[in-house]
Motif scaffolding. Sequence first.
Motif, PDB file in Angstrom:
ATOM      1  N   ILE A   5       0.852  -1.198   0.000  1.00 25.55           N
ATOM      2  CA  ILE A   5       0.000   0.000   0.000  1.00 25.55           C
ATOM      3  C   ILE A   5       0.879   1.235   0.000  1.00 25.55           C
ATOM      4  O   ILE A   5       1.771   1.379   0.840  1.00 25.55           O
ATOM      5  N   LEU A   6       0.601   2.128  -0.958  1.00 25.47           N
ATOM      6  CA  LEU A   6       1.270   3.423  -1.007  1.00 25.47           C
ATOM      7  C   LEU A   6       0.300   4.477  -0.491  1.00 25.47           C
ATOM      8  O   LEU A   6      -0.789   4.653  -1.043  1.00 25.47           O
ATOM      9  N   LEU A   7       0.690   5.176   0.581  1.00 21.73           N
ATOM     10  CA  LEU A   7      -0.142   6.218   1.166  1.00 21.73           C
ATOM     11  C   LEU A   7       0.226   7.559   0.553  1.00 21.73           C
ATOM     12  O   LEU A   7       1.403   7.924   0.486  1.00 21.73           O
ATOM     13  N   LEU A   8      -0.790   8.292   0.117  1.00 20.67           N
ATOM     14  CA  LEU A   8      -0.587   9.582  -0.540  1.00 20.67           C
ATOM     15  C   LEU A   8      -1.229  10.696   0.285  1.00 20.67           C
ATOM     16  O   LEU A   8      -2.387  10.589   0.691  1.00 20.67           O
ATOM     17  N   SER A   9      -0.472  11.763   0.511  1.00 20.10           N
ATOM     18  CA  SER A   9      -1.016  12.942   1.172  1.00 20.10           C
ATOM     19  C   SER A   9      -1.683  13.825   0.125  1.00 20.10           C
ATOM     20  O   SER A   9      -1.337  13.774  -1.053  1.00 20.10           O
TER      21      SER A   9
END
Length: 259
Positions: free
Chosen positions: A212-216
């Motif tokens: 999972i890549l978390l993006l702000s």
Amino acid sequence: MAAAAQPLLQVRDLTLAYRTERRTVRATHEVSFDVQQGDRFVLLGASGCGKSSLLKAVAGFLPPRSGDILLQGQPVTEPGADRVVVFQEFDQLPPWKRVLDNVAFGLVASRQCGKAEARERAAQALATVGLSRAAEAYPHQLSGGMKQRVAIARALAMRPRVLLMDEPFAALDALTRRGLQEELLRLWAELRFTLLFVTHSIEEALLVGNRILLLSPHPGRVRAELDAESFDFASAGSAAFQAQQQRIHRLLFNPESGS
């Protein structure tokens, strides 16, 4: 020591922007990540973080402002049959075509094969998603969940290198959504395709993804990359699952609080 395998998909310092009449709106800022062959890679973040824009860029629909996208080491510069997108909208199936012809359409349009082979591959794909009996139906005769299964069958029939899914279950009711999540993972276990999946649901990200890549938000930047391999439907109510949900929520919405 043997060299590490090259990632199937490489995104390097990708900045995406949309131009309006008055200004340029930046969707992402210098986003980088790698997707390995067979990954279930999830882009997760709140609305406005640029995750759908990233998917469109990988599909070849949105040219980068700066940065690179490489598929098997080759630059992505336009759409191609090696990347197929499943959207959340139910109306992505031409209503005048029967289900079998809807699934076969991409194969014929891309000239991957002739009409007879396309229909054979379409029938196989429909059988894979459990819709053989609906082959002669029209889209208006299907439920929302069935339409999404047809869209998935159409994508799988293309045999893409990367299956791109943009919040494909977001508009469905909770029970249908869970059923299609389970169906997607069953298909992945059988076919081992590479999946790039967009969602704003933390629970869905943990269930569907192995990474999972978390993006702000505003514009999207990489907040963190997490391993979700240990989570599945059986562990969804566990203390570890809930703790990881809470950690992701803090990372996305309270970054100053730390991990």
